[in-house]
Write a protein that holds these residues in place. Structure first.
Motif, PDB file in Angstrom:
ATOM      1  N   LEU A 239      76.365 -21.190 130.850  1.00  0.00           N
ATOM      2  CA  LEU A 239      77.267 -21.393 129.707  1.00  0.00           C
ATOM      3  C   LEU A 239      76.495 -21.352 128.392  1.00  0.00           C
ATOM      4  O   LEU A 239      77.005 -20.840 127.379  1.00  0.00           O
ATOM      5  CB  LEU A 239      77.998 -22.729 129.865  1.00  0.00           C
ATOM      6  N   PHE A 240      75.292 -21.883 128.378  1.00  0.00           N
ATOM      7  CA  PHE A 240      74.439 -21.795 127.188  1.00  0.00           C
ATOM      8  C   PHE A 240      74.217 -20.335 126.797  1.00  0.00           C
ATOM      9  O   PHE A 240      74.381 -19.944 125.628  1.00  0.00           O
ATOM     10  CB  PHE A 240      73.113 -22.496 127.472  1.00  0.00           C
ATOM     11  N   ALA A 241      73.876 -19.479 127.766  1.00  0.00           N
ATOM     12  CA  ALA A 241      73.627 -18.068 127.477  1.00  0.00           C
ATOM     13  C   ALA A 241      74.902 -17.357 127.032  1.00  0.00           C
ATOM     14  O   ALA A 241      74.883 -16.544 126.090  1.00  0.00           O
ATOM     15  CB  ALA A 241      73.035 -17.382 128.709  1.00  0.00           C
ATOM     16  N   LEU A 242      76.031 -17.648 127.671  1.00  0.00           N
ATOM     17  CA  LEU A 242      77.282 -16.968 127.326  1.00  0.00           C
ATOM     18  C   LEU A 242      77.798 -17.399 125.959  1.00  0.00           C
ATOM     19  O   LEU A 242      78.322 -16.575 125.190  1.00  0.00           O
ATOM     20  CB  LEU A 242      78.326 -17.231 128.410  1.00  0.00           C
ATOM     21  N   LEU A 243      77.675 -18.682 125.618  1.00  0.00           N
ATOM     22  CA  LEU A 243      78.081 -19.122 124.286  1.00  0.00           C
ATOM     23  C   LEU A 243      77.172 -18.517 123.217  1.00  0.00           C
ATOM     24  O   LEU A 243      77.633 -18.150 122.126  1.00  0.00           O
ATOM     25  CB  LEU A 243      78.052 -20.651 124.199  1.00  0.00           C
ATOM     26  N   TRP A 244      75.901 -18.414 123.510  1.00  0.00           N
ATOM     27  CA  TRP A 244      74.971 -17.777 122.573  1.00  0.00           C
ATOM     28  C   TRP A 244      75.346 -16.304 122.375  1.00  0.00           C
ATOM     29  O   TRP A 244      75.295 -15.770 121.260  1.00  0.00           O
ATOM     30  CB  TRP A 244      73.552 -17.907 123.100  1.00  0.00           C
ATOM     31  N   MET A 245      75.740 -15.638 123.466  1.00  0.00           N
ATOM     32  CA  MET A 245      76.173 -14.240 123.369  1.00  0.00           C
ATOM     33  C   MET A 245      77.381 -14.114 122.438  1.00  0.00           C
ATOM     34  O   MET A 245      77.415 -13.265 121.530  1.00  0.00           O
ATOM     35  CB  MET A 245      76.531 -13.716 124.752  1.00  0.00           C
ATOM     36  N   ALA A 246      78.389 -14.978 122.647  1.00  0.00           N
ATOM     37  CA  ALA A 246      79.587 -14.933 121.807  1.00  0.00           C
ATOM     38  C   ALA A 246      79.249 -15.240 120.351  1.00  0.00           C
ATOM     39  O   ALA A 246      79.766 -14.592 119.427  1.00  0.00           O
ATOM     40  CB  ALA A 246      80.622 -15.928 122.336  1.00  0.00           C
ATOM     41  N   ASP A 247      78.359 -16.201 120.119  1.00  0.00           N
ATOM     42  CA  ASP A 247      77.935 -16.538 118.769  1.00  0.00           C
ATOM     43  C   ASP A 247      77.225 -15.358 118.105  1.00  0.00           C
ATOM     44  O   ASP A 247      77.441 -15.057 116.928  1.00  0.00           O
ATOM     45  CB  ASP A 247      77.009 -17.758 118.820  1.00  0.00           C
ATOM     46  N   THR A 248      76.380 -14.661 118.873  1.00  0.00           N
ATOM     47  CA  THR A 248      75.670 -13.492 118.337  1.00  0.00           C
ATOM     48  C   THR A 248      76.642 -12.403 117.908  1.00  0.00           C
ATOM     49  O   THR A 248      76.485 -11.795 116.834  1.00  0.00           O
ATOM     50  CB  THR A 248      74.698 -12.941 119.400  1.00  0.00           C
ATOM     51  N   LEU A 249      77.659 -12.143 118.710  1.00  0.00           N
ATOM     52  CA  LEU A 249      78.623 -11.091 118.388  1.00  0.00           C
ATOM     53  C   LEU A 249      79.478 -11.468 117.174  1.00  0.00           C
ATOM     54  O   LEU A 249      79.743 -10.631 116.307  1.00  0.00           O
ATOM     55  CB  LEU A 249      79.517 -10.811 119.593  1.00  0.00           C
ATOM     56  N   LEU A 250      79.896 -12.728 117.105  1.00  0.00           N
ATOM     57  CA  LEU A 250      80.753 -13.133 115.988  1.00  0.00           C
ATOM     58  C   LEU A 250      79.988 -13.193 114.673  1.00  0.00           C
ATOM     59  O   LEU A 250      80.584 -13.041 113.605  1.00  0.00           O
ATOM     60  CB  LEU A 250      81.397 -14.493 116.281  1.00  0.00           C
ATOM     61  N   ARG A 251      78.681 -13.414 114.715  1.00  0.00           N
ATOM     62  CA  ARG A 251      77.891 -13.470 113.487  1.00  0.00           C
ATOM     63  C   ARG A 251      77.440 -12.088 113.011  1.00  0.00           C
ATOM     64  O   ARG A 251      76.862 -11.980 111.928  1.00  0.00           O
ATOM     65  CB  ARG A 251      76.664 -14.366 113.694  1.00  0.00           C
ATOM     66  N   SER A 252      77.647 -11.068 113.817  1.00  0.00           N
ATOM     67  CA  SER A 252      77.269  -9.725 113.385  1.00  0.00           C
ATOM     68  C   SER A 252      78.191  -9.259 112.260  1.00  0.00           C
ATOM     69  O   SER A 252      79.351  -9.670 112.164  1.00  0.00           O
ATOM     70  CB  SER A 252      77.341  -8.747 114.558  1.00  0.00           C
ATOM     71  N   LYS A 253      77.660  -8.390 111.412  1.00  0.00           N
ATOM     72  CA  LYS A 253      78.440  -7.914 110.264  1.00  0.00           C
ATOM     73  C   LYS A 253      79.682  -7.148 110.689  1.00  0.00           C
ATOM     74  O   LYS A 253      80.722  -7.204 110.030  1.00  0.00           O
ATOM     75  CB  LYS A 253      77.562  -7.032 109.384  1.00  0.00           C
ATOM     76  N   LEU A 254      79.579  -6.432 111.804  1.00  0.00           N
ATOM     77  CA  LEU A 254      80.714  -5.623 112.239  1.00  0.00           C
ATOM     78  C   LEU A 254      81.867  -6.458 112.768  1.00  0.00           C
ATOM     79  O   LEU A 254      82.985  -5.956 112.895  1.00  0.00           O
ATOM     80  CB  LEU A 254      80.258  -4.642 113.321  1.00  0.00           C
ATOM     81  N   SER A 255      81.631  -7.738 113.086  1.00  0.00           N
ATOM     82  CA  SER A 255      82.725  -8.560 113.611  1.00  0.00           C
ATOM     83  C   SER A 255      83.825  -8.749 112.577  1.00  0.00           C
ATOM     84  O   SER A 255      84.988  -8.952 112.932  1.00  0.00           O
ATOM     85  CB  SER A 255      82.194  -9.922 114.064  1.00  0.00           C
ATOM     86  N   TYR A 256      83.451  -8.654 111.287  1.00  0.00           N
ATOM     87  CA  TYR A 256      84.473  -8.815 110.241  1.00  0.00           C
ATOM     88  C   TYR A 256      85.494  -7.681 110.272  1.00  0.00           C
ATOM     89  O   TYR A 256      86.637  -7.854 109.860  1.00  0.00           O
ATOM     90  CB  TYR A 256      83.815  -8.886 108.871  1.00  0.00           C
ATOM     91  N   TYR A 257      85.086  -6.495 110.742  1.00  0.00           N
ATOM     92  CA  TYR A 257      86.039  -5.396 110.848  1.00  0.00           C
ATOM     93  C   TYR A 257      87.098  -5.684 111.902  1.00  0.00           C
ATOM     94  O   TYR A 257      88.228  -5.211 111.810  1.00  0.00           O
ATOM     95  CB  TYR A 257      85.313  -4.098 111.212  1.00  0.00           C
ATOM     96  N   TYR A 258      86.728  -6.466 112.923  1.00  0.00           N
ATOM     97  CA  TYR A 258      87.640  -6.752 114.023  1.00  0.00           C
ATOM     98  C   TYR A 258      88.434  -8.039 113.807  1.00  0.00           C
ATOM     99  O   TYR A 258      89.618  -8.105 114.125  1.00  0.00           O
ATOM    100  CB  TYR A 258      86.858  -6.866 115.334  1.00  0.00           C
ATOM    101  N   TYR A 259      87.763  -9.070 113.292  1.00  0.00           N
ATOM    102  CA  TYR A 259      88.388 -10.392 113.247  1.00  0.00           C
ATOM    103  C   TYR A 259      88.552 -10.941 111.833  1.00  0.00           C
ATOM    104  O   TYR A 259      89.152 -12.004 111.653  1.00  0.00           O
ATOM    105  CB  TYR A 259      87.553 -11.395 114.062  1.00  0.00           C
ATOM    106  N   GLY A 260      87.987 -10.269 110.829  1.00  0.00           N
ATOM    107  CA  GLY A 260      88.062 -10.800 109.478  1.00  0.00           C
ATOM    108  C   GLY A 260      87.223 -12.057 109.334  1.00  0.00           C
ATOM    109  O   GLY A 260      86.221 -12.249 110.011  1.00  0.00           O
ATOM    110  N   SER A 261      87.665 -12.954 108.455  1.00  0.00           N
ATOM    111  CA  SER A 261      86.914 -14.193 108.209  1.00  0.00           C
ATOM    112  C   SER A 261      87.449 -15.367 109.016  1.00  0.00           C
ATOM    113  O   SER A 261      87.044 -16.510 108.799  1.00  0.00           O
ATOM    114  CB  SER A 261      86.968 -14.541 106.714  1.00  0.00           C
ATOM    115  N   SER A 262      88.341 -15.090 109.972  1.00  0.00           N
ATOM    116  CA  SER A 262      88.982 -16.175 110.720  1.00  0.00           C
ATOM    117  C   SER A 262      88.062 -16.782 111.777  1.00  0.00           C
ATOM    118  O   SER A 262      88.425 -17.759 112.418  1.00  0.00           O
ATOM    119  CB  SER A 262      90.259 -15.660 111.396  1.00  0.00           C
TER     120      SER A 262
END
Length: 644
Positions: A239-262
């Motif tokens: 779970l530590f590794a999977l949460l870190w993975m999700a955190d890495t993806l959401l902090r990437s610049k391209l995540s704003y194109y998909y999810y905005g600032s929410s």
């Protein structure tokens, strides 16, 4: 007992060639993959106003045909506007010549109008007008998640680019006539695409590694659960590794194109949540210090709950403190975990002994990189020092936590992998031991049946044999009686060597291997004394030690002119003493050499050496032209706790 380096390399040449080929392939693959993590160096121009370099920009206000230059204050701020909300302009002659040029202007809450040689190319506020010097922005705040990008027309080079910008009233408290002119860049289309690729790979590579790690650990947890072994620590690490993975993806610049600032709050919860599961993993592995560390884990969870309710409170210093409080608690908890890990390692906990060693290796590797940066004059050590200083100065420990997270995932995963491999090896060894015990028990039973059957046959014919001997004696044929008795004695076969030490495992192994040796025409001799059933040497190690030595001895004795096998095993002066001597057909070694030239005893020696070293024993080998003798002595008393 050590081979020369040249001989070792020669014996393992194929392995080294294959290993070099694999390593070369890995390095080449990493080189190719890493090429996509950095954008192209050509086709990129940073046009931002910088301290000491205006980059050709003229920043001014203009009304009624009158220009008023603005003074640059530094950090992107300029001063000199007459009133809040007044539009200001920045102009420069475009000297760059890129194919398919794309202009990028950053500003998250301001309105832009962009002109090329006075011709309007783009505006956020059509009602503001379309002439330089006559714009009247409405003052609305433009919600812009990503920077503004605008394709410039062909032939733009040599023309004057003008960026008009509104100044929202809320830009600065106690407005003093200053405005902020944000970063500006010009890209060729190919270069911009390479930036997107680099941003994607910089997020995707670590995310994929973390995903593979997390899914592998989750599969390991299910595998162990299937085999009736529940290890919650493995699940926590997954779970530590999977949460870190999700955190890495959401902090990437391209995540704003998909999810905005929410996703801003989700990033926070994922970031702090992964540290909670890391702490739970370490707490699960602790034995002596767990009760001291669990309060830190509970404090982390409580801090996340307080962070979640902070948006419900009126905005102020207290709500801001609650939002950043998990960083402080997580940082203190991780430091406590490292400190308690050292205590666990000193007290002999096997997991933390390796864990701390790996932490030291990781720290040494980082120290090497830091030293290279310091000597080479790169920016790495300066950025590290600045980020660390800023973290401790502001009390926001995001950077140190990210830094420690890499160290900890490296150490935790490797130790968990080693534990899993050990468990598999232990399981296989245990199964093999059971098979060997069953096989040897059957061999002993069959051998005993053969001896019993032979004895019954001889007893059945005993009266007949005695009558024949009596007849010879009555006739005075003493020599004939002697010859008959010699033949009768030969028909009884060799004496059965049955070990009777009192230790079932030792007796079974010796009985089985000696029966095998006798069937192959090898003379055998056993000298033994009482040995307790329970020894400080593990059954699998004792089994491996005896079987390796006896199998090698039987194999070597078959080839010798003097075919014999002699074993001496007993307790002596607090040690379990074991010697195995056999006939050998190889020439004697030169002085200082211990292994036979034909390698008959060399195959199992490394295994036996490891076992003897494990139990703090000694092993000696004596080799002559006609014999080979292996002697082993290991402590027969219980070892102090934690030594093995």
């Amino acid at each position: 007992m050590k081979k020369s380096l040249g001989k070792f390399i020669a014996e393992h040449l194929v392995f080294f060639i294959c290993a070099a080929a694999v390593a070369g392939g890995v390095v080449f693959s990493l080189f190719i993959l890493s090429a996509y993590t950095a954008p192209l160096s050509s086709g990129i121009a940073d046009l931002s106003v910088q301290d000491g370099n205006t980059n050709g920009w003229e920043v001014y206000a203009e009304e009624n045909g009158k220009k008023t230059p603005l003074a640059y204050e530094g950090g992107g701020y300029c001063s000199g506007l007459s009133y809040p909300g007044q539009a200001f302009y920045a102009s420069r002659v475009m000297k760059e010549a890129f194919d398919e040029p794309i202009l990028q202007v950053e500003g998250s809450s301001v309105a832009f109008s962009i002109f090329l040689d006075g011709e309007l190319l783009y505006t956020d506020d059509p009602a503001a007008g379309n002439q330089i010097g006559a714009l009247n922005f409405s003052g609305k705040i433009v919600s812009r998640i990503m920077p503004l990008q605008l394709t410039l027309p062909p032939g733009y080079s040599g023309k004057t680019l003008t960026i008009a910008q509104s100044q929202p009233f809320s830009e600065k408290q106690d407005w003093d006539g200053s405005v902020f002119f944000g970063p500006v860049a010009l890209y060729g289309n190919t270069a911009l695409q390479s930036i997107y690729v680099a941003q994607a790979t910089q997020a995707a590579y670590p995310a994929m590694l973390l995903a593979v790690l997390g899914f592998s650990l989750a599969a390991l947890f299910l595998y162990q659960l299937y085999h009736k072994k529940v290890d919650p620590g493995v699940l926590f690490l997954a779970l530590f590794a999977l949460l870190w993975m999700a955190d890495t993806l959401l902090r990437s610049k391209l995540s704003y194109y998909y999810y905005g600032s929410s996703t801003a709050m989700a990033e926070q919860y994922l970031y702090f949540g992964c540290f909670v599961f890391l702490s739970l993993f370490l707490a699960d592995r602790m034995r002596r210090c767990r009760r001291f560390f669990l309060p830190f884990v509970i404090a982390q969870a409580a801090a996340i709950v307080l962070c979640a309710v902070s948006p419900l409170l009126p905005y102020g210093d207290f709500s801001v403190f609650l939002m950043t409080f998990p960083q402080l608690v997580s940082f203190i908890s991780i430091l406590a975990a490292i400190g308690l890990s050292i205590v666990e390692a000193c007290r002999g906990t096997s997991f933390f002994r390796l864990f701390v060693k790996l932490l030291i290796v990781a720290a040494a590797a980082f120290g090497g990189v830091y030293l290279v940066s310091l000597i080479g004059g790169t920016d790495f050590h300066r950025e590290f020092n600045q980020n660390m200083a800023a973290s401790f100065r502001t009390g926001l420990f995001y950077y140190p936590l990210v830094f420690l997270r890499y160290f900890l995932i490296f150490s935790c995963f490797l130790v968990t992998l080693v534990e899993f491999i050990r468990s598999i090896v232990q399981r296989n060894v245990t199964l093999r031991m059971l098979e060997l015990k069953n096989s040897m028990a059957k061999e002993s039973y069959d051998q005993l049946n053969r001896y019993t059957e032979q004895t019954m046959i001889l007893r059945h014919d005993l009266k007949k044999h005695l009558a024949v001997v009596d007849a010879f004696l009555q006739e005075g044929k003493e020599q004939s009686a002697r010859d008959y008795l010699r033949g009768l004695n030969a028909s009884f076969g060799e004496k059965a060597h049955i070990s009777n030490t009192g230790n079932y495992l030792i007796d079974t192994i010796l009985g089985s291997k000696f029966a095998e040796a006798e069937q192959k025409g090898i003379r055998t001799k056993i000298t033994c004394g009482p040995i307790p059933e329970r020894l400080p040497v593990a059954d699998m190690d004792l089994c491996s030690l005896l079987l390796n030595s006896l199998e090698n001895a039987v194999h070597a004795a078959q080839k010798a002119e003097n075919r014999f096998l002699a074993v001496n095993i007993r307790l002596k002066n607090g040690f379990l003493y074991y010697s195995c001597e056999n006939g050998a057909g190889h020439p004697a070694h030169a002085a200082g050499s211990a292994r036979p030239a034909d390698g008959t005893h060399g195959y199992g020696l490394p295994i036996m050496e490891q076992i003897v070293e494990k139990y703090r024993g000694v092993m000696n080998i004596e080799s002559t032209d006609v014999s080979f003798k292996l002697s082993v002595a290991v402590p027969a008393e219980d070892f102090p706790s934690g030594r093995l």
